[in-house]
Scaffold this motif. Structure first.
Motif, PDB file in Angstrom:
ATOM      1  N   ALA A  98       0.848  -1.189   0.000  1.00 22.16           N
ATOM      2  CA  ALA A  98       0.000   0.000   0.000  1.00 22.16           C
ATOM      3  C   ALA A  98       0.887   1.243   0.000  1.00 22.16           C
ATOM      4  CB  ALA A  98      -0.921   0.014   1.225  1.00 22.16           C
ATOM      5  N   GLY A  99       0.408   2.274  -0.705  1.00 26.06           N
ATOM      6  CA  GLY A  99       1.196   3.492  -0.749  1.00 26.06           C
ATOM      7  C   GLY A  99       0.406   4.638  -1.332  1.00 26.06           C
ATOM      8  N   TYR A 100       0.895   5.840  -1.020  1.00 23.40           N
ATOM      9  CA  TYR A 100       0.281   7.051  -1.538  1.00 23.40           C
ATOM     10  C   TYR A 100       1.127   7.597  -2.666  1.00 23.40           C
ATOM     11  CZ  TYR A 100      -2.561   7.000   2.676  1.00 23.40           C
ATOM     12  OH  TYR A 100      -3.438   6.643   3.663  1.00 23.40           O
ATOM     13  N   GLY A 101       0.503   8.023  -3.710  1.00 22.49           N
ATOM     14  CA  GLY A 101       1.241   8.620  -4.804  1.00 22.49           C
ATOM     15  C   GLY A 101       0.384   8.751  -6.037  1.00 22.49           C
ATOM     16  N   SER A 102       0.918   9.433  -7.026  1.00 24.31           N
ATOM     17  CA  SER A 102       0.228   9.603  -8.297  1.00 24.31           C
ATOM     18  C   SER A 102       0.883   8.691  -9.325  1.00 24.31           C
ATOM     19  CB  SER A 102       0.289  11.063  -8.737  1.00 24.31           C
ATOM     20  OG  SER A 102       1.641  11.469  -8.861  1.00 24.31           O
ATOM     21  N   GLY A 103       0.350   8.699 -10.506  1.00 23.89           N
ATOM     22  CA  GLY A 103       0.933   7.886 -11.556  1.00 23.89           C
ATOM     23  C   GLY A 103       0.464   6.451 -11.487  1.00 23.89           C
TER      24      GLY A 103
END
Length: 124
Positions: A98-103
């Protein structure tokens, strides 16, 4: 800090199916992406699939497209990977992330939180 726990791995014959589940220790927040990676013996960890928690957008690796389906249940706060028509080359330790980010979020470094991994073995 988010802890992730995988379940559902095991041994299956080629052509069979397995369903992996991932249970986070805390409620997933909007904007997070959750995904699955796998690592076969002697190989690099590779991206399998991911899903945006809020919008449900999905991305699959070419090697599993059409055979694997990723989903998430916001009410139950779980994420799953349905694997059909399994092949011996799908044998690996599978990791929930799990992670936060764009793309596209298909890189290992995109994810801050990881599960311990669960073994999937496909016999020929």
């Amino acid at each position: 800090q988010v802890q992730l726990v995988e379940s559902g791995g095991g041994l299956v014959q080629a052509g069979g199916s397995l369903r992996l589940s991932c249970a986070p220790s805390s409620r997933m927040l909007a904007g997070i992406a959750t995904g699955w990676f796998r690592q076969a013996a002697g190989k690099e960890r590779e991206f399998v699939a991911n899903i945006r928690w809020n919008g449900g957008n999905k991305i699959y690796a070419d090697s599993v497209q059409g055979r694997f389906t990723i989903s998430r249940d916001k009410a139950e706060n779980t994420m799953s990977l349905q694997m059909n028509n399994l092949k011996p080359e799908d044998t690996a330790v599978y990791y929930c992330a799990a992670g936060y980010g764009s793309g596209s979020m298909t890189r290992r470094l995109d994810y801050a939180y990881w599960g311990q991994g669960i073994q999937v073995t496909v016999s020929s």
